[in-house]
Scaffold this motif. Structure first.
Motif, PDB file in Angstrom:
ATOM      1  N   GLU A  74      -9.392   7.693  15.663  1.00 15.01           N
ATOM      2  CA  GLU A  74      -9.789   8.669  14.731  1.00 15.01           C
ATOM      3  C   GLU A  74      -8.493   9.423  14.160  1.00 15.01           C
ATOM      4  N   GLU A  75      -7.867   9.914  15.209  1.00 19.09           N
ATOM      5  CA  GLU A  75      -6.646  10.676  14.859  1.00 19.09           C
ATOM      6  C   GLU A  75      -5.572   9.913  13.913  1.00 19.09           C
ATOM      7  N   VAL A  76      -5.437   8.588  14.205  1.00 20.55           N
ATOM      8  CA  VAL A  76      -4.507   7.623  13.576  1.00 20.55           C
ATOM      9  C   VAL A  76      -5.168   7.585  12.144  1.00 20.55           C
ATOM     10  N   THR A  77      -6.517   7.362  12.172  1.00 16.91           N
ATOM     11  CA  THR A  77      -7.088   7.282  10.692  1.00 16.91           C
ATOM     12  C   THR A  77      -6.622   8.370   9.835  1.00 16.91           C
ATOM     13  N   MET A  78      -6.712   9.453  10.330  1.00 15.33           N
ATOM     14  CA  MET A  78      -6.692  10.598   9.208  1.00 15.33           C
ATOM     15  C   MET A  78      -5.058  10.601   9.052  1.00 15.33           C
ATOM     16  N   ASP A  79      -3.905  10.444  10.147  1.00 15.38           N
ATOM     17  CA  ASP A  79      -2.629  10.061   9.754  1.00 15.38           C
ATOM     18  C   ASP A  79      -2.405   9.375   9.023  1.00 15.38           C
ATOM     19  N   VAL A  80      -3.181   8.147   8.884  1.00 17.43           N
ATOM     20  CA  VAL A  80      -2.829   7.082   7.617  1.00 17.43           C
ATOM     21  C   VAL A  80      -3.165   7.730   6.438  1.00 17.43           C
ATOM     22  N   PHE A  81      -4.305   8.558   6.203  1.00 12.77           N
ATOM     23  CA  PHE A  81      -4.665   9.067   4.969  1.00 12.77           C
ATOM     24  C   PHE A  81      -3.792  10.303   4.697  1.00 12.77           C
ATOM     25  N   SER A  94       3.140  -5.357  -7.197  1.00 12.59           N
ATOM     26  CA  SER A  94       3.838  -6.619  -7.061  1.00 12.59           C
ATOM     27  C   SER A  94       3.677  -7.042  -5.517  1.00 12.59           C
ATOM     28  N   ARG A  95       3.761  -6.156  -4.670  1.00 13.98           N
ATOM     29  CA  ARG A  95       3.790  -6.658  -3.372  1.00 13.98           C
ATOM     30  C   ARG A  95       2.546  -6.845  -2.663  1.00 13.98           C
ATOM     31  N   GLY A  96       1.342  -6.748  -3.165  1.00 23.67           N
ATOM     32  CA  GLY A  96       0.235  -6.835  -2.697  1.00 23.67           C
ATOM     33  C   GLY A  96      -1.271  -5.905  -3.151  1.00 23.67           C
ATOM     34  N   SER A  97      -2.141  -6.115  -2.716  1.00 23.56           N
ATOM     35  CA  SER A  97      -3.360  -5.601  -2.863  1.00 23.56           C
ATOM     36  C   SER A  97      -3.364  -4.154  -2.245  1.00 23.56           C
ATOM     37  N   VAL A  98      -4.010  -3.129  -2.750  1.00 21.53           N
ATOM     38  CA  VAL A  98      -4.165  -2.002  -1.976  1.00 21.53           C
ATOM     39  C   VAL A  98      -4.849  -2.225  -0.734  1.00 21.53           C
ATOM     40  N   THR A  99      -5.696  -2.946  -0.362  1.00 15.94           N
ATOM     41  CA  THR A  99      -6.147  -3.302   0.573  1.00 15.94           C
ATOM     42  C   THR A  99      -5.224  -3.723   1.871  1.00 15.94           C
ATOM     43  N   ALA A 100      -4.276  -4.600   1.432  1.00 14.49           N
ATOM     44  CA  ALA A 100      -3.353  -5.030   2.166  1.00 14.49           C
ATOM     45  C   ALA A 100      -2.129  -3.878   2.481  1.00 14.49           C
ATOM     46  N   TRP A 101      -2.011  -3.237   1.489  1.00 16.25           N
ATOM     47  CA  TRP A 101      -1.024  -2.020   1.851  1.00 16.25           C
ATOM     48  C   TRP A 101      -1.571  -0.868   2.781  1.00 16.25           C
ATOM     49  N   LEU A 102      -3.078  -0.513   2.771  1.00 19.54           N
ATOM     50  CA  LEU A 102      -3.602   0.083   3.501  1.00 19.54           C
ATOM     51  C   LEU A 102      -3.960  -0.327   4.862  1.00 19.54           C
ATOM     52  N   VAL A 103      -3.892  -1.636   5.174  1.00 19.83           N
ATOM     53  CA  VAL A 103      -4.224  -2.318   6.236  1.00 19.83           C
ATOM     54  C   VAL A 103      -2.688  -2.245   6.938  1.00 19.83           C
ATOM     55  N   THR A 104      -1.696  -2.548   6.241  1.00 22.56           N
ATOM     56  CA  THR A 104      -0.321  -2.443   7.097  1.00 22.56           C
ATOM     57  C   THR A 104       0.072  -0.995   7.169  1.00 22.56           C
ATOM     58  N   VAL A 105      -0.370   0.161   6.642  1.00 21.95           N
ATOM     59  CA  VAL A 105       0.106   1.181   6.879  1.00 21.95           C
ATOM     60  C   VAL A 105      -0.854   1.567   8.152  1.00 21.95           C
ATOM     61  N   ARG A 107      -1.943  -0.486  10.512  1.00 20.23           N
ATOM     62  CA  ARG A 107      -1.680  -1.088  11.509  1.00 20.23           C
ATOM     63  C   ARG A 107      -0.219  -0.496  12.044  1.00 20.23           C
ATOM     64  N   SER A 108       0.659  -0.108  11.245  1.00 22.22           N
ATOM     65  CA  SER A 108       2.039   0.348  11.509  1.00 22.22           C
ATOM     66  C   SER A 108       1.748   1.851  12.363  1.00 22.22           C
ATOM     67  N   ARG A 109       0.818   2.696  11.865  1.00 23.42           N
ATOM     68  CA  ARG A 109       0.541   3.758  12.631  1.00 23.42           C
ATOM     69  C   ARG A 109      -0.109   3.554  13.935  1.00 23.42           C
ATOM     70  N   ALA A 110      -1.007   2.859  14.142  1.00 19.14           N
ATOM     71  CA  ALA A 110      -1.690   2.244  15.489  1.00 19.14           C
ATOM     72  C   ALA A 110      -0.559   1.817  16.249  1.00 19.14           C
ATOM     73  N   ILE A 111       0.348   1.035  15.895  1.00 17.42           N
ATOM     74  CA  ILE A 111       1.365   0.418  16.776  1.00 17.42           C
ATOM     75  C   ILE A 111       2.383   1.653  16.994  1.00 17.42           C
ATOM     76  N   ASP A 112       2.490   2.361  16.171  1.00 17.19           N
ATOM     77  CA  ASP A 112       3.501   3.606  16.656  1.00 17.19           C
ATOM     78  C   ASP A 112       2.818   4.479  17.742  1.00 17.19           C
ATOM     79  N   ARG A 113       1.535   4.553  17.694  1.00 14.77           N
ATOM     80  CA  ARG A 113       0.703   5.235  18.525  1.00 14.77           C
ATOM     81  C   ARG A 113       0.697   4.593  19.926  1.00 14.77           C
ATOM     82  N   VAL A 114       0.673   3.384  19.928  1.00 13.16           N
ATOM     83  CA  VAL A 114       0.748   2.430  21.104  1.00 13.16           C
ATOM     84  C   VAL A 114       2.333   2.604  21.751  1.00 13.16           C
TER      85      VAL A 114
END
Length: 178
Positions: A74-81, A94-105, A107-114
């Protein structure tokens, strides 16, 4: 069937029309999310709220799979937004869809938390154990290669039909097989 009569044409599979329909829906969703991002760049909080309402379940489920902890997810989801609010102008179509961008952000935030969990636990270990531990971590070159590899994988995933993409994601994020 008579040998002299022509064979009846095989019916068109409904699967392909379903894939096209879902692809069109995803394309429309991505177009709408791009509009939200443009409005977020202009400082419109309602656009962020709309994007959150439509995409937070995707972000949350991904983060929860990576972290395995509801409170952290929940905390990381808020960090993402929060990051979306601050860096929406960094999204490049040009680098991808908004979905891909959100997923990348996400996943990066979640890995940062780990990593921060791991770092925190290392800080809590006695000094003698920490002193003898070998240094770990990626070099900047390795981080760049990993980032480029991640982008190529996301682009490749985007080309797969939804069912195949889901299977790959289940295997990658959930460790499922078969």
């Amino acid at each position: 069937m008579n040998a002299s009569s022509p064979a009846a044409p095989a019916p068109e599979p409904q699967v392909s029309s379903e894939i096209h329909r879902k692809g069109a829906l995803k394309g429309a969703q991505d177009a709408q999310w791009r509009v939200y991002l443009a409005r977020i760049c202009d400082g419109e909080q309602t656009a962020l709220a709309a994007l959150y309402d439509e995409s937070s379940s995707l972000v949350y489920s991904l983060v929860l799979r990576v972290l395995g902890n509801v409170a952290d997810a929940e905390e990381v989801t808020m960090d993402v937004f929060t990051q979306v609010w601050k860096s929406a102008s960094g999204y490049d179509t040009s680098r991808g869809s908004v979905t891909a961008w959100l997923v990348t952000v996400a996943r990066s935030r979640a890995i940062d938390r780990v990593r921060s969990r791991t770092s925190r636990s290392k800080k809590e270990t006695p000094l003698a154990e920490t002193y003898d531990a070998p240094a770990s971590g990626n070099s900047p070159e390795q981080d760049t290669e990993e980032s480029q590899r991640r982008k190529r994988v996301l682009q490749a995933l985007a080309t797969l039909p939804e069912e195949q993409r889901e299977l790959v994601q289940l295997a990658f994020y959930s460790g499922m097989t078969h």
